[in-house]
Scaffold this motif. Structure first.
Motif, short mmCIF file in Angstrom:
data_model
loop_
_atom_site.label_atom_id
_atom_site.label_comp_id
_atom_site.label_asym_id
_atom_site.label_seq_id
_atom_site.Cartn_x
_atom_site.Cartn_y
_atom_site.Cartn_z
N ILE A 54 34.78 34.82 30.35
CA ILE A 54 35.62 34.85 31.62
C ILE A 54 35.03 34.50 32.75
CG2 ILE A 54 37.19 36.29 33.16
CD1 ILE A 54 38.20 37.81 31.02
N VAL A 55 35.25 33.33 33.37
CA VAL A 55 34.44 33.07 34.72
C VAL A 55 35.32 33.54 35.68
CG1 VAL A 55 33.78 31.35 36.19
CG2 VAL A 55 33.49 31.17 33.83
N ALA A 56 34.73 34.48 36.64
CA ALA A 56 35.87 35.16 37.44
C ALA A 56 35.44 34.92 39.09
CB ALA A 56 35.81 36.80 37.45
N ASP A 57 36.41 34.67 39.55
CA ASP A 57 36.26 34.64 41.30
C ASP A 57 36.12 35.96 41.55
OD1 ASP A 57 39.17 35.01 42.85
OD2 ASP A 57 39.15 34.68 40.55
N ARG A 58 35.59 35.86 42.92
CA ARG A 58 35.32 37.22 43.81
C ARG A 58 36.52 38.25 43.78
NH1 ARG A 58 34.42 35.15 49.75
NH2 ARG A 58 36.40 35.25 50.59
N ALA A 59 37.71 37.73 43.80
CA ALA A 59 38.91 38.53 44.10
C ALA A 59 39.33 39.17 42.50
CB ALA A 59 40.04 37.65 44.57
N THR A 60 38.97 38.63 41.64
CA THR A 60 39.24 39.16 40.18
C THR A 60 38.32 40.31 39.76
OG1 THR A 60 40.13 37.15 39.62
CG2 THR A 60 39.77 38.69 37.82
N PRO A 61 38.83 41.60 39.64
CA PRO A 61 37.73 42.65 39.38
C PRO A 61 37.58 42.47 37.72
CG PRO A 61 40.10 43.48 39.46
CD PRO A 61 40.30 42.35 40.03
N GLY A 62 36.28 43.09 37.32
CA GLY A 62 36.19 43.28 35.96
C GLY A 62 36.32 44.91 35.59
N LEU A 63 37.75 45.02 34.96
CA LEU A 63 37.94 46.49 34.81
C LEU A 63 37.73 46.95 33.33
CD1 LEU A 63 41.15 46.57 37.08
CD2 LEU A 63 38.83 47.17 37.68
N ALA A 64 37.61 48.18 33.30
CA ALA A 64 37.46 48.72 31.70
C ALA A 64 38.76 48.15 30.82
CB ALA A 64 37.28 50.22 31.84
N GLU A 65 39.90 48.32 31.41
CA GLU A 65 40.92 48.00 30.79
C GLU A 65 40.88 46.32 30.13
OE1 GLU A 65 42.66 50.47 34.02
OE2 GLU A 65 41.03 49.25 33.63
N THR A 66 40.31 45.63 30.86
CA THR A 66 40.14 44.28 30.28
C THR A 66 39.15 44.25 29.22
OG1 THR A 66 40.33 43.34 32.70
CG2 THR A 66 39.40 41.89 31.14
N PHE A 67 38.07 44.79 29.58
CA PHE A 67 37.01 45.02 28.38
C PHE A 67 37.63 45.55 27.07
CE2 PHE A 67 34.36 45.10 32.27
CZ PHE A 67 34.20 43.89 32.28
N ALA A 68 38.43 46.46 27.17
CA ALA A 68 38.86 47.09 25.84
C ALA A 68 40.01 46.30 25.12
CB ALA A 68 39.49 48.61 26.41
N ALA A 69 40.68 45.56 25.92
CA ALA A 69 41.86 44.89 25.52
C ALA A 69 41.46 43.32 25.13
CB ALA A 69 42.99 44.67 26.28
N ALA A 70 40.26 42.94 25.14
CA ALA A 70 39.82 41.45 24.91
C ALA A 70 38.73 41.58 23.56
CB ALA A 70 39.03 40.87 26.28
N PRO A 71 39.02 41.53 22.72
CA PRO A 71 38.35 41.67 21.41
C PRO A 71 37.22 40.57 21.28
CG PRO A 71 40.34 41.54 20.70
CD PRO A 71 40.37 41.78 22.13
#
Length: 328
Positions: A54-71
């Protein structure tokens, strides 16, 4: 390799661009954000399903929910220097690599700082507002930069560049920094002494727990009467009620803010709407040269991942267990 680019259309136009996108597509299949809104949490994971990065712009957070749901996710690449909205601990626990871009905005922010100093010194925005409102423009005495004193709070890359621009204008330059470099061009003082001597105080210190509300009621009281304050760093460094009070009682000659405590580090409306404040919408690093620099950093990072090597800018390489999926 498959990559999800989080930028909305507006963020893409301002902070990525067609040239880096074309370069990115030479190394990976790219999926664009189709929603028109900033994604986060499980919604981001769902949109990026099947993507390895994921290439994330500064407004897009990297949250635990994302990492947990993206195998399938191997790496979360921030297209900015600031990673404060990325839960690095959660990424590490999931084995996901986090990277950041390098600061390509030094000249861009420093040049804005010089422009804001001139604006405050000569009342440019005040005259423009009056003219556009159909009011008479009233000539007012200005402040000349040559011979004036600039006080830099923090002396990193941007402050050093702004100091060089100020010296070219004939200004005396003071600085405060806990780790001052060896230089003969700048006089280093403790913060109270700097505030007492400077005609222009520019806040460029890093945002840390120690610098939160660094510019508070006492700090503004130490500034010279009629001096100008500029914040190009982070909103958390300034007690906004204290700044408003210093302006209200006429102690400061004016302020300029490119950052604040509104969302996405925007200047707070209560301050931005004041006639003695020049506010800009967090545009310090918003030049094509600056944004392309950071976008191209993410291109190089994706290229490294695709080649099975560790990209530059890695924050948690030791914990990034999923890197083995990219060939490392």
């Amino acid at each position: 390799m498959k990559v999800f680019l989080t930028h909305t259309e507006t963020a893409f136009a301002n902070y990525y661009g067609e040239r880096p996108l074309a370069a990115l597509r030479r190394h990976a299949e790219v999926v664009r954000n189709p929603t028109g809104r900033v994604l986060q949490g499980a919604a981001l994971a769902e949109a990026a399903a099947g993507c390895h990065a994921i290439v994330a712009d500064r407004a897009t957070p990297g949250l635990a929910e994302t990492f947990a749901a993206a195998p399938d996710l191997v790496a979360f690449l921030r297209c900015a220097v600031d990673i404060s909205t990325i839960d690095v601990a959660a990424a590490s626990a999931a084995g996901v690599l986090v990277t950041r871009a390098t600061p390509g905005f030094t000249d861009s922010v420093a040049e804005l700082g010089l422009g804001l100093m001139i604006d405050l010194a000569r009342g440019v925005s005040t005259a423009v507002r009056a003219a556009r409102a159909g009011q008479a423009m009233v000539p007012a005495m200005g402040t000349q930069l040559r011979g004036a004193t600039l006080g830099l709070v923090g002396y990193g890359r941007i402050a050093q560049r702004l100091g060089a621009l100020a010296r070219a204008c004939g200004m005396r330059v003071l600085a405060n920094d806990p780790h001052p470099p060896a230089t003969e061009d700048v006089t280093f003082l403790d913060l109270p002494a700097l505030l007492a001597e400077a005609d222009f105080v520019v806040c460029l210190a890093p945002a840390t727990p120690e610098t939160r509300d660094l510019m508070d009621e006492a700090a503004f009281a130490r500034m010279r009467r009629g001096a100008f304050f500029i914040n190009l760093a982070r909103g958390e460094l300034v007690d906004e009620a204290a700044l408003a009070a210093a302006l209200e009682r006429g102690h400061l000659g004016g302020a300029a803010l490119d950052v604040g405590r509104a969302p996405d580090q925007m200047p707070s409306p209560a301050l931005a709407h004041r006639p003695d404040v020049v506010a800009t919408p967090h545009i310090g690093g918003l030049t094509r040269a600056a944004t392309e620099h950071q976008a191209m950093d993410t291109v190089r990072q994706v290229a490294a991942l695709a080649a099975g090597t560790l990209p530059e800018g890695a924050v948690n390489a030791a914990e990034a267990r999923r890197l083995s999926r990219s060939g490392r």
